[in-house]
Design an enzyme around this catalytic site. Structure first.
Site, PDB file in Angstrom:
ATOM      1  N   ASP A  29       8.973  15.890   8.753  1.00 32.28           N
ATOM      2  CA  ASP A  29       8.522  15.834   7.423  1.00 32.28           C
ATOM      3  C   ASP A  29       6.926  15.863   7.626  1.00 32.28           C
ATOM      4  O   ASP A  29       6.309  14.736   7.035  1.00 32.28           O
ATOM      5  CB  ASP A  29       8.923  14.484   7.213  1.00 32.28           C
ATOM      6  CG  ASP A  29       8.747  14.075   5.575  1.00 32.28           C
ATOM      7  OD1 ASP A  29       8.521  15.042   4.891  1.00 32.28           O
ATOM      8  OD2 ASP A  29       8.856  12.889   5.202  1.00 32.28           O
ATOM      9  N   LYS A  39       5.412  -2.147   8.054  1.00 27.31           N
ATOM     10  CA  LYS A  39       6.294  -1.367   7.262  1.00 27.31           C
ATOM     11  C   LYS A  39       7.567  -2.304   7.301  1.00 27.31           C
ATOM     12  O   LYS A  39       8.204  -2.299   8.484  1.00 27.31           O
ATOM     13  CB  LYS A  39       6.526   0.076   8.036  1.00 27.31           C
ATOM     14  CG  LYS A  39       7.761   0.825   7.357  1.00 27.31           C
ATOM     15  CD  LYS A  39       7.525   2.191   8.005  1.00 27.31           C
ATOM     16  CE  LYS A  39       9.167   2.439   8.414  1.00 27.31           C
ATOM     17  NZ  LYS A  39       9.066   4.041   8.952  1.00 27.31           N
ATOM     18  N   ILE A  85       0.833  -1.027  -0.102  1.00 25.93           N
ATOM     19  CA  ILE A  85       0.102   0.115   0.111  1.00 25.93           C
ATOM     20  C   ILE A  85       0.895   1.382  -0.067  1.00 25.93           C
ATOM     21  O   ILE A  85       0.528   2.426   0.038  1.00 25.93           O
ATOM     22  CB  ILE A  85      -0.872  -0.008   1.361  1.00 25.93           C
ATOM     23  CG1 ILE A  85      -0.360  -0.140   2.461  1.00 25.93           C
ATOM     24  CG2 ILE A  85      -2.148  -1.023   1.039  1.00 25.93           C
ATOM     25  CD1 ILE A  85      -1.081   0.044   3.768  1.00 25.93           C
ATOM     26  N   GLY A  86       2.233   1.140   0.049  1.00 28.32           N
ATOM     27  CA  GLY A  86       3.074   2.296  -0.024  1.00 28.32           C
ATOM     28  C   GLY A  86       4.461   1.939  -0.310  1.00 28.32           C
ATOM     29  O   GLY A  86       4.979   0.841   0.299  1.00 28.32           O
ATOM     30  N   VAL A  87       5.354   2.831  -0.872  1.00 23.56           N
ATOM     31  CA  VAL A  87       6.736   2.686  -0.920  1.00 23.56           C
ATOM     32  C   VAL A  87       7.384   3.734  -0.571  1.00 23.56           C
ATOM     33  O   VAL A  87       6.813   4.807  -0.716  1.00 23.56           O
ATOM     34  CB  VAL A  87       7.019   2.103  -2.491  1.00 23.56           C
ATOM     35  CG1 VAL A  87       8.486   1.864  -2.748  1.00 23.56           C
ATOM     36  CG2 VAL A  87       6.156   1.041  -2.902  1.00 23.56           C
ATOM     37  N   GLY A  88       8.611   3.607   0.028  1.00 21.80           N
ATOM     38  CA  GLY A  88       9.390   4.886   0.311  1.00 21.80           C
ATOM     39  C   GLY A  88      10.628   4.474   0.462  1.00 21.80           C
ATOM     40  O   GLY A  88      11.078   3.281  -0.025  1.00 21.80           O
TER      41      GLY A  88
END
Ligand SMILES: *[C@@H]1O[C@H](CO)[C@@H](O)[C@H](O)[C@H]1NC(C)=O
Ligand SMILES: *[C@@H]1O[C@H](CO)[C@@H](O)[C@H](O)[C@H]1NC(C)=O
Ligand SMILES: *[C@@H]1O[C@H](CO)[C@@H](O)[C@H](O)[C@H]1NC(C)=O
Ligand SMILES: *[C@@H]1O[C@H](CO)[C@@H](O)[C@H](O)[C@H]1NC(C)=O
Ligand SMILES: *[C@@H]1O[C@H](CO)[C@@H](O)[C@H](O)[C@H]1NC(C)=O
Ligand SMILES: *[C@@H]1O[C@H](CO)[C@@H](O)[C@H](O)[C@H]1NC(C)=O
Ligand SMILES: *[C@@H]1O[C@H](CO)[C@@H](O)[C@H](O)[C@H]1NC(C)=O
Length: 857
Positions: free
Chosen positions: A651, A555, A533-536
């Site tokens: 951030d 994560k 559901i997300g990439v960082g």
């Protein structure tokens, strides 16, 4: 005599060994599974001029594809070999190739084109699109026009694609429907797995701001061995790249001087810059400005490149000092398109010694203003640093186009320039050799083989989009207290318990669960890509289900990420102590087999940003937006003041404000958080981190961090909420690109109301809006000291909410806001007692101290 022959023998042996190594490494890169050299339309493949073996394409062609194999009617004398150029696959309807590739690795994809007459197909009739892994590489593409503009018979287009998660790379060729008789063709396809060479790049003219490159695909535009010669695919360090001579791109008469390393000098690669970044030959030669300081002081060593407008470009500069050994001997400024990319570049200062390579990545957006389709790279000595020599140096240069937010990389077909057409007429019409410099004409017009020219489409914030897919819109988390195995998690209750330190240890056990790797694997279907559901920068975030139904966000640290075990433990330690209704909670962690995994509450409604302008339309009413801002402000206020040591988020942005199923805002992503100043310091000096468009100008001017940096970023978020547009949008006219500048300007001119979200127009109480905008403006004050505290911001937002709810009685509203604030402060005090006592016991450990960066100068 004896010893002489001995030496001779060794030399022969040595060169023999080198040859063997060379042959082996070549063999390896070709037989690597997932690497392909495909000669399209040929029935039995063959070997090219470099000795590389090519195979036929039919096994990879989808069985449903209708195609024609054909041989070119004429062989241009400039073709390096028949393979792969002389045979072609021709498609008259959409057709797809499929290649099995690693789902994890980035790919180089090279497309080989030789526009010629094939059977009854004329080369000028081919117009087509190519799509690979969902990225549009070419559109309405004419190989005929491109070759003409390049003044070459054949060319290669090179792309770097993000990993293909399905493990099947599909490349689809679609003839254009706009031209009658149009067809698609391809001569050769090369695919190789590549290391992750794209990490992070600095924005030109926004010093200290970076772009995470990992989620983008690229098209190689130029690749130059500066001050050196052509390096072919087999001379490259394993990635089959071609490096060209840089001289055709030099601007003006000032070419500087080129030189090579001494024979016995060794290029020393490091683990940061391994050999695959660029081969020895690139770092062994360089171009500098020249020996005369007063001449150098008065010119810029400049290269000029034609690029497509409306794209962001990555400019990678390769350096390796071959002459000097000391700091401050050669110091220079780097400009990209007349904007400052680097001040005081000192290669020895960066790497410490001679012969050690380093590269620097910069990104810049090229707009569509007239004359802007050029990208300039210029070097000039930093006179103010008083270096020993007024000089500058460069060893290699690469320019990559970055996909836009439509996953597009295609530009327009080039328009061969008048100068080129004239030159062509001279060559073909008039047989007398012209006295112009052909190298400069070709270089100026287009560029070396294949890394061609063109122009097209929209802006860049694509990686944000990809990230935003994140957090999803899946169904909600079960209400009540979720139970995870032996752990009982209760965010609500714990804030009022735990006054004495005696409870801490037991609380800690409850706060944070330890999961086994197999539990995590079960929860995420073995880290299935479909659950991402997300990439960082740190790695990926998966959706997971634990205890048969509770949704969590998992994560998983990328093994290659910089985050070390200590930092990981520090994060767990810190997060497990931070409990607040408006902070995303840590559920647990897993540390096994070298994996570092954090498990968080799943936020059903995703990020604030996707509710503001995902589909160009926000559905959130003003009151709800206010409530979300108030929630986020409470979370930040708690970080700043609710615990003994101020925690600076670092951030703050609309993608780090998440919404649960009840639209409660929660601040997330403390990966960058640092504890703030203790009594004796007033700031934390640290490397500048954070997100482009939100960063406190004072922070990156002075590299000093205070909680007011968060206030600034939050001010940008407030304007995002009011105007429903991104913090940065380079597709807009210059003065509007940066939301904070634009909003401040509009507020100053009194026309802010013109730029608010059209969905809000007529549905917003003007007084409430003014209070809100006023608060946001104060957050954006240039000096941190002039900005309000998060507590003040909170108070003002509560006030704006009262004005919205009760527009007729401002005074009453103010009282209510006061009440709300007082109640909030009260609840904070109880939290403060608990958390501060907890943080105290870890304050002696070095967990929160930021290690000095060993690479920093
Ligand atoms: C490939 O061919 C199969 C049938 O042979 C078809 O089902 C599939 O959709 C095709 N794939 C593409 C990408 O065209
Ligand atoms: C096309 O392919 C077929 C089958 O592979 C082969 O027999 C034929 O010779 C090829 N034609 C050309 C022009 O290469
Ligand atoms: C070329 O010839 C083939 C048959 O040999 C035919 O199917 C095709 O339509 C022709 N193409 C053109 C552009 O005339
Ligand atoms: C850079 O400045 C020069 C001279 O001032 C100008 O001719 C050129 O167009 C500028 N280049 C870009 C990319 O803005
Ligand atoms: C070098 O380029 C920079 C950026 O375009 C410009 O500001 C500067 O005036 C140039 N210097 C010289 C000597 O041309
Ligand atoms: C396709 O490219 C040609 C040549 O550059 C151009 O004239 C034409 O307008 C383009 N067509 C479309 C639909 O973009
Ligand atoms: C660049 O974007 C602008 C604004 O969206 C558009 O008007 C222009 O045609 C685009 N230019 C190119 C070359 O695609």
């Amino acid at each position: 005599m004896r010893s002489n022959s001995h030496v001779l023998f060794s030399v022969i042996l040595l060169s023999f060994t080198i040859n063997i190594i060379h042959v082996r490494s070549m063999g390896k890169s070709e037989s690597d599974s997932g690497s392909f050299l495909i000669s399209c339309g040929s029935s039995d493949g063959g070997t090219d001029a470099d000795g590389r073996k090519w195979v036929p394409d039919s096994p990879y062609l989808n069985s449903s594809a209708i195609s024609i194999n054909s041989t070119a009617q004429t062989q241009d004398p400039s073709l390096p070999s028949q393979i792969p150029y002389m045979s072609a696959r021709i498609f008259t309807s959409p057709s797809t190739y499929q290649f099995p590739v690693s789902p994890k690795k980035r790919l180089w994809l090279r497309l080989y084109f030789y526009p010629s007459t094939y059977s009854n197909f004329s080369s000028s009739d081919a117009y087509f699109a190519v799509v690979a892994n969902g990225f549009t590489l070419l559109n309405n593409f004419s190989a005929f026009i491109s070759a003409k503009a390049l003044t070459q018979a054949y060319f290669i287009k090179e792309y770097s694609l993000t990993p293909v998660h399905s493990g099947k790379l599909e490349i689809t060729f679609t003839p254009s429907s706009q031209h009658s008789g149009s067809y698609a063709f391809i001569n050769g396809i090369e695919i190789i797995h590549m290391p992750h060479i794209f990490k992070e790049a600095s924005w030109v003219s926004y010093l200290g701001q970076t772009l995470d490159l990992g989620t983008y695909s690229f098209q190689t535009m130029f690749r130059l061995n500066v001050g050196g010669q052509y390096i072919g695919p087999t001379g490259d360090s394993g990635l089959g790249r071609i490096w060209y001579d840089d001289s055709p791109y030099l601007y003006g008469a000032a070419d500087g001087v080129t030189y090579e390393k001494d024979k016995d000098m060794k290029i020393q690669y490091s683990s940061n810059i391994p050999e695959y970044i660029a081969p020895v030959d690139v770092y062994s030669s360089a171009r500098s400005m020249g020996p005369n300081p007063s001449v150098n002081e008065n010119y810029n060593l400049t290269w000029i490149f034609q690029v497509d407008a409306n794209f962001t470009y990555l400019v990678r500069l390769h350096f390796c000092e071959l002459q000097f050994t000391k700091i401050n001997q050669r110091v220079f400024d780097i400009f990209v398109s007349n904007q400052t990319a680097e001040i005081g570049a000192d290669v020895i200062g960066w790497v410490g010694s001679k012969g050690v390579p380093i590269y620097k990545d910069y990104v810049t957006y090229v707009t569509d203003d007239p004359g802007d389709e050029e990208l300039w790279v210029a070097l000039h000595p930093t006179v103010s640093e008083k270096p020993q020599y007024y000089d500058a140096v460069l060893n290699g240069l690469e320019i990559f186009k970055i996909n836009d937010n439509m996953r597009n990389l295609a530009g327009l077909n080039p328009t061969p320039s008048e100068m080129l057409l004239e030159a062509e007429a001279q060559v073909f019409g008039d047989s007398s050799p012209s006295n112009h410099n052909p190298g400069k004409v070709i270089g100026g017009v287009a560029g070396a083989a294949g890394l061609a020219v063109a122009a097209a489409a929209v802006c860049f914030i694509a990686y944000e989009r990809k990230k935003r897919k994140a957090h999803g819109t899946g169904s909600s988390v079960g209400s009540g207290l979720p139970i995870y195995g032996k752990c009982q998690i209760s965010t609500g209750k714990l804030t009022i318990s735990g006054k004495g330190s005696s409870q801490i240890s037991t609380l800690r056990g409850h706060f944070c669960c330890h999961f086994s790797l197999s539990e995590i694997r079960n929860a995420t279907k073995n880290f299935n890509e479909s659950e991402v559901i997300g990439v960082g920068g740190f790695g990926k975030v998966y959706k997971g289900i634990i205890n048969g139904g509770t949704k969590v966000a998992v994560k998983r640290s990328n093994p290659s990420s910089q985050q070390g075990v200590r930092e990981f433990q520090a994060e767990i330690d810190m997060l497990s102590k931070l409990r607040h209704r408006h902070l995303v909670s840590l559920v647990g962690f897993c540390e096994e087999n070298g994996e570092m995994i954090l498990v968080y509450d799943y936020m059903a409604r995703g990020t604030l940003r996707e509710h503001l302008y995902k589909n160009n339309k926000s559905t959130l009413p003003w009151k709800q937006r206010l409530e979300i801002c108030i929630g986020a402000a409470k979370g930040l206020h708690y970080l700043h003041t609710g615990v003994k040591y101020t925690i600076i988020h670092r951030d703050v942005k609309s993608t780090n404000i998440l919404l649960d199923e009840n639209w409660v805002a929660k601040v997330s992503d403390f990966g960058l958080s640092r504890t703030g100043p203790s009594l004796h310091q007033t700031h934390v000096s640290t490397l500048v981190k954070g997100s482009f468009g939100y960063l406190d100008p004072e922070y990156f001017r002075r590299q000093q961090l205070t909680e007011k940096s968060d206030v600034y970023s939050f001010g940008v978020v407030l304007f995002e909420v009011l105007c429903a547009r991104p913090a940065l949008d380079p597709s807009l006219p210059k003065e509007q690109v940066c939301l904070s500048d634009w909003a401040l300007l509009c507020q100053k001119n009194g026309n802010l109301v013109d730029i608010i979200d059209p969905q809000l127009k007529g549905k917003i109480n003007l007084e409430s809006m003014n209070k809100f905008a006023d608060t946001a403006c104060k957050c954006l004050a240039d000096q941190g000291l002039e900005r309000p505290s998060m507590g003040d911001v909170l108070w003002n937002l509560e006030f704006a909410l009262q004005l919205e709810e009760n527009p007729y009685d401002g005074k009453c509203a103010e009282e209510k806001a006061n009440d709300a604030y007082a109640m909030h402060s009260f609840s904070l005090t109880t939290e403060e007692e608990r958390t501060s006592s907890e943080l105290e016991d870890s304050s002696n450990s070095a967990i929160f101290s930021q290690p000095a960066d060993p690479n920093g100068r």
